[in-house]
Design a protein around this motif. Structure first.
Motif, PDB file in Angstrom:
ATOM      1  N   TYR A 183       0.788  -1.205   0.019  1.00 48.53           N
ATOM      2  CA  TYR A 183       0.067  -0.071   0.013  1.00 48.53           C
ATOM      3  C   TYR A 183       0.818   1.580   0.158  1.00 48.53           C
ATOM      4  CZ  TYR A 183      -4.173   2.569   1.032  1.00 48.53           C
ATOM      5  OH  TYR A 183      -5.468   3.507   0.823  1.00 48.53           O
ATOM      6  N   ALA A 184       1.913   1.474   0.599  1.00 49.12           N
ATOM      7  CA  ALA A 184       2.722   2.347   0.568  1.00 49.12           C
ATOM      8  C   ALA A 184       3.994   2.032   1.348  1.00 49.12           C
ATOM      9  CB  ALA A 184       2.281   3.553   1.618  1.00 49.12           C
ATOM     10  N   LEU A 198       7.771  -1.796   3.841  1.00 46.26           N
ATOM     11  CA  LEU A 198       6.536  -1.923   3.015  1.00 46.26           C
ATOM     12  C   LEU A 198       5.407  -2.160   4.030  1.00 46.26           C
ATOM     13  CD1 LEU A 198       7.461  -3.819  -0.255  1.00 46.26           C
ATOM     14  CD2 LEU A 198       7.487  -1.316   0.234  1.00 46.26           C
ATOM     15  N   LYS A 215       9.392  -0.033  -5.304  1.00 43.12           N
ATOM     16  CA  LYS A 215       9.111   1.058  -5.933  1.00 43.12           C
ATOM     17  C   LYS A 215       9.402   1.004  -7.308  1.00 43.12           C
ATOM     18  CE  LYS A 215       8.518   5.721  -5.664  1.00 43.12           C
ATOM     19  NZ  LYS A 215       7.463   6.111  -5.459  1.00 43.12           N
ATOM     20  N   GLN A 218       6.374  -0.294  -8.580  1.00 36.20           N
ATOM     21  CA  GLN A 218       5.065   0.563  -8.437  1.00 36.20           C
ATOM     22  C   GLN A 218       5.545   1.843  -8.344  1.00 36.20           C
ATOM     23  OE1 GLN A 218       3.079  -2.877  -5.656  1.00 36.20           O
ATOM     24  NE2 GLN A 218       1.653  -1.299  -6.245  1.00 36.20           N
ATOM     25  N   LEU A 221       3.911   4.541  -5.554  1.00 37.75           N
ATOM     26  CA  LEU A 221       3.793   4.088  -4.202  1.00 37.75           C
ATOM     27  C   LEU A 221       4.319   5.376  -3.386  1.00 37.75           C
ATOM     28  CD1 LEU A 221       5.591   0.629  -3.846  1.00 37.75           C
ATOM     29  CD2 LEU A 221       2.821   1.218  -3.557  1.00 37.75           C
TER      30      LEU A 221
END
Length: 335
Positions: A183-184, A198, A215, A218, A221
């Motif tokens: 998620y982030a 993460l 990262k 994605q 993020l």
């Protein structure tokens, strides 16, 4: 005296018996040899073994069926104890190595051995860690393992949300994995060094994962910082995604004093959001971006903490350079 002549009557042959003649015409059957004691013994043993073989076969089928039912991937293992309890308790003894039973070895001798291992859904898991968790190799007995223990070890891996383990006879082991969604990225400081971890949507840390690799996979993020940032991310990120023109400019978000957020844009501008009602502030920022491209301007900070008020702090301009041909005057010591 008259001469008496004795006439000899011919002796009649006794009548021929049909039974004897027919018996003489046919060949008499040879006398049957008597079976030896060994042959009789083997026949008796063979007859006595037939029920035993049926019983043995039925028992083997029942045992194999019970083993298959016992190891079906339906039941979940008991959850692991909390980390604090594990640290407080004494270090557990190493788990014993699983040894196949006699039945598993007997079935392996007739072909029930692992020939194929299929793993699905493991996109970000370290292959070495996953191989150690499965702990099955080609040639192992098909029934010489516990599917529940394999599933428990795979579930313990950080990126795994859910796992299913099953075997397909005669020799295939299938592991289906569902990974946790990233998620982030959460940044913390440990011993003066930045640590990047993460997190999932629930704010839980996903262990054994490379944040830099995530990262790259994605790029969208978001980088978060702050003690309670993981728990508050599920509120901020949906509000940001609801304003695409703002979200495209955001590089990171900082949680301030557990109360509110600062957004760090890609051009290093800091957007100060209010304590609560971030959605209204972000909607206002979207309108400003549409009307005057505020997020593209080189400003130091945009303050939205007060409702209905916008404060823009420009960068402090550096002092102008001296005119060409004139060197700056250096002050001497003592003046």
């Amino acid at each position: 005296m008259p001469r008496v002549e004795t006439l000899e009557r011919p002796v009649k042959a006794p009548p021929r018996q049909r039974g004897r003649s027919s018996a003489r015409g046919k060949k008499a059957p040879p006398p049957q040899d008597r079976l030896s004691q060994r042959t009789l013994f083997l026949r008796r043993v063979k007859r006595s073994l037939k029920p035993g073989l049926w019983i043995l076969g039925a028992t083997a089928v029942l045992v194999v069926g019970a083993e298959l039912v016992r190891t079906l991937p339906g039941a979940k293992p008991h959850p692991a104890p909390p980390a604090d309890a594990m640290l407080a308790a004494a270090p557990p003894a190493p788990a014993p190595v699983e040894q196949p039973g006699l039945l598993a070895e007997a079935l392996a001798a007739i072909g029930f051995r692992i020939h194929h291992i299929e793993i699905h859904g493991a996109a970000t898991i370290d292959p070495r860690a996953l191989s150690a968790a499965v702990d099955v190799k080609a040639g192992d007995p098909t029934f010489g393992m516990s599917l529940a223990r394999i599933q428990q070890r795979v579930d313990a891996l950080g990126p795994v949300r859910d796992a299913t383990v099953e075997r397909i006879l005669p020799g295939t082991l299938v592991v289906d994995i569902t990974e946790r969604d990233v998620y982030a990225i959460w940044q913390t400081i440990q011993n003066g060094q930045p640590i990047f971890q993460l997190i999932d949507k629930n704010g839980d840390v996903i262990a054994d994962q490379n944040a830099a690799a995530a990262k790259r996979r994605q790029p969208s993020l978001l980088l978060l910082s702050g003690a309670d940032a993981p728990q508050q991310a599920s509120t901020l990120i949906p509000e940001l995604k609801a304003q695409p023109s703002v979200y495209a400019h955001v590089a990171a978000a900082e949680r301030v004093d557990g109360l509110r957020w600062n957004l760090i844009l890609k051009n290093h501008t800091v957007v100060k959001l209010p304590d609560g009602d971030e959605a209204a502030a972000l909607a206002q920022l979207t309108k400003l971006q549409a009307s005057m491209q505020l997020l593209d301007r080189p400003v130091e900070a945009i303050d939205l903490r007060q409702p209905g008020r916008l404060v823009v702090l420009p960068y402090t301009l550096p002092p102008p350079p001296p005119p060409p041909g004139k060197a700056p005057v250096k002050r001497q010591e003592g003046q």
